[in-house]
Scaffold this motif. Structure first.
Motif, short mmCIF file in Angstrom:
data_model
loop_
_atom_site.label_atom_id
_atom_site.label_comp_id
_atom_site.label_asym_id
_atom_site.label_seq_id
_atom_site.Cartn_x
_atom_site.Cartn_y
_atom_site.Cartn_z
N VAL A 105 -6.11 4.86 -5.95
CA VAL A 105 -6.49 4.36 -4.62
C VAL A 105 -6.16 2.86 -4.61
O VAL A 105 -6.77 2.08 -5.33
CB VAL A 105 -7.99 4.57 -4.34
CG1 VAL A 105 -8.35 4.04 -2.95
CG2 VAL A 105 -8.35 6.05 -4.46
N HIS A 106 -5.19 2.48 -3.79
CA HIS A 106 -4.69 1.11 -3.78
C HIS A 106 -4.74 0.52 -2.37
O HIS A 106 -4.55 1.24 -1.39
CB HIS A 106 -3.25 1.06 -4.28
CG HIS A 106 -3.00 1.85 -5.53
ND1 HIS A 106 -3.29 1.36 -6.77
CD2 HIS A 106 -2.51 3.11 -5.70
CE1 HIS A 106 -2.98 2.28 -7.68
NE2 HIS A 106 -2.50 3.35 -7.06
N LEU A 107 -4.97 -0.77 -2.32
CA LEU A 107 -4.96 -1.47 -1.04
C LEU A 107 -3.75 -2.38 -0.98
O LEU A 107 -3.50 -3.17 -1.90
CB LEU A 107 -6.24 -2.29 -0.87
CG LEU A 107 -6.33 -3.14 0.41
CD1 LEU A 107 -6.42 -2.25 1.64
CD2 LEU A 107 -7.53 -4.09 0.34
N PHE A 108 -2.99 -2.27 0.11
CA PHE A 108 -1.84 -3.14 0.35
C PHE A 108 -2.08 -3.94 1.62
O PHE A 108 -2.77 -3.49 2.54
CB PHE A 108 -0.56 -2.31 0.54
CG PHE A 108 -0.08 -1.61 -0.71
CD1 PHE A 108 0.86 -2.20 -1.52
CD2 PHE A 108 -0.58 -0.36 -1.05
CE1 PHE A 108 1.31 -1.55 -2.67
CE2 PHE A 108 -0.14 0.29 -2.19
CZ PHE A 108 0.80 -0.31 -3.01
N MET A 109 -1.48 -5.12 1.68
CA MET A 109 -1.51 -5.93 2.89
C MET A 109 -0.08 -6.14 3.36
O MET A 109 0.85 -6.20 2.55
CB MET A 109 -2.18 -7.28 2.62
CG MET A 109 -3.59 -7.16 2.06
SD MET A 109 -4.77 -6.41 3.19
CE MET A 109 -5.19 -7.81 4.20
N ALA A 141 3.15 3.43 1.59
CA ALA A 141 2.65 2.17 2.14
C ALA A 141 3.78 1.37 2.77
O ALA A 141 3.62 0.77 3.84
CB ALA A 141 1.97 1.36 1.03
N GLY A 142 4.93 1.36 2.10
CA GLY A 142 6.07 0.63 2.66
C GLY A 142 6.57 1.23 3.95
O GLY A 142 6.91 0.51 4.90
N LYS A 143 6.61 2.55 4.03
CA LYS A 143 7.04 3.21 5.27
C LYS A 143 6.08 2.88 6.41
O LYS A 143 6.49 2.67 7.56
CB LYS A 143 7.10 4.72 5.08
CG LYS A 143 8.24 5.19 4.20
CD LYS A 143 8.19 6.71 4.08
CE LYS A 143 9.20 7.25 3.12
NZ LYS A 143 9.13 8.72 3.01
N LEU A 144 4.79 2.85 6.09
CA LEU A 144 3.80 2.53 7.12
C LEU A 144 4.04 1.11 7.66
O LEU A 144 3.94 0.87 8.86
CB LEU A 144 2.39 2.65 6.53
CG LEU A 144 1.23 2.79 7.52
CD1 LEU A 144 1.35 4.09 8.31
CD2 LEU A 144 -0.09 2.78 6.75
N MET A 145 4.35 0.18 6.77
CA MET A 145 4.64 -1.18 7.20
C MET A 145 5.90 -1.23 8.05
O MET A 145 5.92 -1.88 9.11
CB MET A 145 4.81 -2.09 5.98
CG MET A 145 5.13 -3.54 6.35
SD MET A 145 5.63 -4.54 4.93
CE MET A 145 7.28 -3.85 4.61
N SER A 200 2.75 9.76 -2.71
CA SER A 200 1.80 8.82 -2.14
C SER A 200 1.53 9.14 -0.68
O SER A 200 2.40 9.67 0.03
CB SER A 200 2.31 7.37 -2.27
OG SER A 200 3.58 7.21 -1.67
N LEU A 201 0.33 8.86 -0.26
CA LEU A 201 -0.10 9.03 1.12
C LEU A 201 -0.74 7.72 1.56
O LEU A 201 -1.59 7.17 0.84
CB LEU A 201 -1.12 10.17 1.24
CG LEU A 201 -1.78 10.37 2.60
CD1 LEU A 201 -0.78 10.94 3.60
CD2 LEU A 201 -3.00 11.30 2.48
N GLY A 214 -2.55 -3.61 7.05
CA GLY A 214 -2.50 -3.20 5.65
C GLY A 214 -2.53 -1.70 5.56
O GLY A 214 -2.48 -0.99 6.57
N ALA A 215 -2.62 -1.20 4.34
CA ALA A 215 -2.62 0.24 4.13
C ALA A 215 -3.49 0.60 2.93
O ALA A 215 -3.51 -0.12 1.93
CB ALA A 215 -1.20 0.76 3.90
N LEU A 216 -4.20 1.70 3.07
CA LEU A 216 -4.90 2.31 1.95
C LEU A 216 -3.99 3.42 1.46
O LEU A 216 -3.61 4.30 2.23
CB LEU A 216 -6.25 2.87 2.38
CG LEU A 216 -7.11 3.43 1.24
CD1 LEU A 216 -7.66 2.28 0.39
CD2 LEU A 216 -8.24 4.27 1.79
N CYS A 217 -3.62 3.37 0.19
CA CYS A 217 -2.63 4.30 -0.33
C CYS A 217 -3.21 5.12 -1.47
O CYS A 217 -3.82 4.58 -2.40
CB CYS A 217 -1.41 3.51 -0.82
SG CYS A 217 0.00 4.54 -1.25
#
Length: 247
Positions: A105-109, A141-145, A200-201, A214-217
């Motif tokens: 469970v990772h957090l990205f900004m 996460a990158g696709k979401l960004m 990854s989701l 950001g994204a929770l991945c």
């Protein structure tokens, strides 16, 4: 006071960096004389570089025009070198969600159209981090960004869509199609794209204006992707709790 950083060069780039370092050390209002004295730099050289740094907004002149201060262009450099700040309350909430789960469970900004790792799961570290940050289309996460950036960011040149695995997207048209779907569904996924056997989701953590900041991945083995998706509703609830703590 004379000051010369270790291993300092004498070319324009080195001298410009030395000037920025002096202004950072001496603070707002640092004068050209203080700079030339500290660096033993010829005034003509210093004035030429100072004018260039002001023109590029790495430095600004103080209101009385007697000195200099760091400009807003420096903030981008600082951000790139400094991990995003995550409040303790947000870390606590994330850690609570991690308990009992057998996946990462990772957090990205999202900062300046770049993917930044804000809170990495210590029990399930990220893999292929360089590739993930350099080629955002390879991870959820990158696709979401990229989807959040919108159509103006595309098409990406196909040369940047490296074939990291046989499942990686290598055509900008196919990537655009997937990003449109992400905007509709509100989540992104990647299976065997960053590395064989990985999945990854990602779900958005939204700013007050509704856009994703950001994204929770959730990450794990590709064969467990269905199990990971079973936690999507709980993860989406977590992003709602994180939003006011982060933004």
């Amino acid at each position: 006071m004379n000051y010369r950083p270790k291993h300092a060069g004498s070319g324009p780039a080195s001298n410009s960096l030395r000037i920025l370092e002096i202004v950072a050390r001496f603070g707002t209002g640092t004068t050209a004389k203080e700079i030339t004295d500290a660096l033993r730099m010829p005034p003509a050289t210093a004035y030429r570089l100072l004018n260039a740094l002001v023109g590029d907004e790495y430095l600004v002149r103080t209101s009385d025009l007697r000195g200099f201060a760091l400009g807003h262009a420096i903030s981008g450099l600082v951000m790139a070198a400094t991990p995003p700040t995550v409040p303790t309350a947000a870390r606590t909430v994330i850690e609570g969600f991690r308990q009992g789960n057998r996946f990462g469970v990772h957090l990205f900004m999202f900062t300046n159209a770049s993917l930044r790792i804000a809170d990495e799961d210590p029990d399930y570290p990220l893999h292929s981090v360089f590739e993930m940050l350099r080629y955002p289309q390879t991870s959820a996460a990158g696709k979401l960004m990229l989807a959040e950036l919108g159509d103006p960011a595309f098409p990406l040149p196909d040369r940047q869509l490296l074939k990291l695995t046989e499942h990686a997207i290598t055509e900008s048209g196919k990537l655009e199609e997937q990003l449109r779907e992400i905007r509709l569904t509100g989540h992104a996924s990647a299976i065997n794209e960053l590395g064989s056997g990985s999945a990854s989701l990602a779900l958005p953590v939204r700013l007050p204006n509704g856009s994703a900041g950001g994204a929770l991945c959730l990450t794990g083995p590709a064969e467990r992707f269905t199990t990971i998706c079973g936690h999507a509703d709980a993860a989406r609830e977590l992003t709602s709790r994180l939003s006011p703590l982060l933004f």
